[in-house]
Scaffold this motif. Structure first.
Motif, short mmCIF file in Angstrom:
data_model
loop_
_atom_site.label_atom_id
_atom_site.label_comp_id
_atom_site.label_asym_id
_atom_site.label_seq_id
_atom_site.Cartn_x
_atom_site.Cartn_y
_atom_site.Cartn_z
N PHE A 56 0.83 -1.20 0.00
CA PHE A 56 0.00 0.00 0.00
C PHE A 56 0.87 1.26 0.00
O PHE A 56 2.00 1.25 0.52
N GLU A 57 0.33 2.33 -0.56
CA GLU A 57 1.05 3.60 -0.57
C GLU A 57 1.15 4.16 0.84
O GLU A 57 0.22 4.08 1.63
N GLY A 58 2.30 4.73 1.14
CA GLY A 58 2.55 5.28 2.47
C GLY A 58 3.55 4.43 3.22
O GLY A 58 3.41 3.21 3.27
N PRO A 59 4.57 5.04 3.81
CA PRO A 59 5.62 4.27 4.50
C PRO A 59 5.13 3.69 5.81
O PRO A 59 4.21 4.21 6.46
N GLY A 60 5.75 2.58 6.20
CA GLY A 60 5.49 2.00 7.51
C GLY A 60 4.49 0.87 7.54
O GLY A 60 4.09 0.44 8.63
N ASN A 61 4.08 0.33 6.38
CA ASN A 61 3.22 -0.85 6.37
C ASN A 61 4.07 -2.09 6.66
O ASN A 61 5.16 -2.25 6.09
N THR A 62 3.57 -2.96 7.51
CA THR A 62 4.34 -4.15 7.87
C THR A 62 3.48 -5.40 7.68
O THR A 62 2.28 -5.38 7.95
N TYR A 63 4.13 -6.49 7.24
CA TYR A 63 3.40 -7.68 6.83
C TYR A 63 4.10 -8.95 7.31
O TYR A 63 5.31 -8.99 7.51
N TRP A 64 3.28 -9.99 7.44
CA TRP A 64 3.77 -11.35 7.70
C TRP A 64 3.20 -12.22 6.59
O TRP A 64 1.99 -12.36 6.44
#
Length: 308
Positions: free
Chosen positions: A159-167
């Motif tokens: 997604f647009e925008g910094p700081g997205n985190t995923y597993w």
């Protein structure tokens, strides 16, 4: 004669390295371990509670029984009560037909009451980008690979925008790839903050980490036609990403000389807070939005396939 004496001294020195060293450890009071990773799916949600054991004790953990476990939607005040139907420390919430747990953008509070102690935690449910496709890439057999070899990769965009985190979780023929070295986490579309990969397609090492790469030589292909592969993309909060990063750092350690200078093992930081100052707790509480895709390996999703 000097050469023989030198060999004997070296041999004695090597043999002395085989001596067992017993390190006495102080007995510690067991404390609560919380395993609470919830998702906005129609599946049964579970929270596992048990007690820690001494480092050298390899026995099964003792379950925490007779606990009161509840998750509350902070925005709507809707409550989800988890119950331990089998008295095994596994507390579950079973959705009604068509019901799912949680709403994107909402925050959730966890409260656990057990053995006269109360524990609390909070987490926010984020949206997950869709998994667009899964492909299998062909590699021709060679001296190191005894058969035609296929590895898989998934395709999704951060997604647009910094700081997205995923597993990123993967399941091969319904078997979860859950070893510590198979933990596959992403910060935006890359490995960590500052990678300048915001809103891009996930980088290749993350895409291909859904493949259970073999360790034997010569290698055997991890996928064959007809194999089923499911990929789940969990949008976890940043503190959950850091927790998993630390879990992998603490558990996946390469043997060798460098371990003499490695940091000692330590528990990963928890977001579970006891209401009493003199009580310890480990584990984690997370809520996450999930997207998933399941495919069966066939000619249609093989890249660079050799003609039959």
């Amino acid at each position: 004669m000097k050469k023989l004496l030198f060999i004997l001294i070296v041999a004695l020195g090597i043999s002395s390295c085989d001596d067992e060293v017993d390190i006495p450890l102080k007995d510690t009071t067991p404390f609560l371990n919380v395993d609470a990773w919830l998702t906005n799916t129609g599946d049964t949600q579970q929270i596992v509670l048990n007690y820690t054991r001494p480092y050298f004790d390899n026995g099964a953990p003792e379950p925490a029984l007779a606990a009161e476990v509840m998750v509350v939607d902070i925005e709507t005040l809707a409550s989800f009560v988890f119950s331990d139907e089998d008295d095994d420390g596994i507390y579950v919430w079973v959705p009604a037909p068509g019901e799912v747990f949680g709403e994107v953008g909402h925050s959730y509070g966890l409260q656990i009451s057990v053995d006269g102690q109360v524990y609390q935690s909070f987490s926010t449910l984020n949206a997950a980008p869709s998994v667009d496709s899964i492909t299998f890439e062909y590699n021709k057999k060679d001296a190191f690979i005894e058969e035609d070899y296929y590895y898989a990769e998934f395709w999704a965009r951060d997604f647009e925008g910094p700081g997205n985190t995923y597993w990123v979780k993967s399941f091969v023929n319904d078997t979860y790839l859950g070893k510590p070295e198979q933990i596959n986490i992403a910060y935006d579309a890359g490995f960590s903050a500052g990678g300048e990969v915001d809103s891009l397609i996930f980088i290749q090492p993350i895409r291909t980490a859904i493949t259970p790469f073999p360790t034997e030589t010569p290698a055997v292909s991890p996928f064959k036609r007809g194999d089923k592969l499911r990929v789940e993309l969990h949008a976890i909060p940043i503190d959950a990403w850091f927790f998993l990063y630390r879990v992998q750092d603490e558990t996946v350690r390469q043997p060798g000389f460098a371990q003499l200078f490695a940091n000692p093992l330590a528990n990963s930081p928890t977001n579970i807070v006891p209401t009493s100052d003199d009580v310890s707790v480990v584990g984690f509480f997370s809520v996450a939005g999930v997207s998933s895709l399941e495919v069966v390996m066939s000619d249609e999703n093989i890249v660079d396939r050799v003609p039959d």
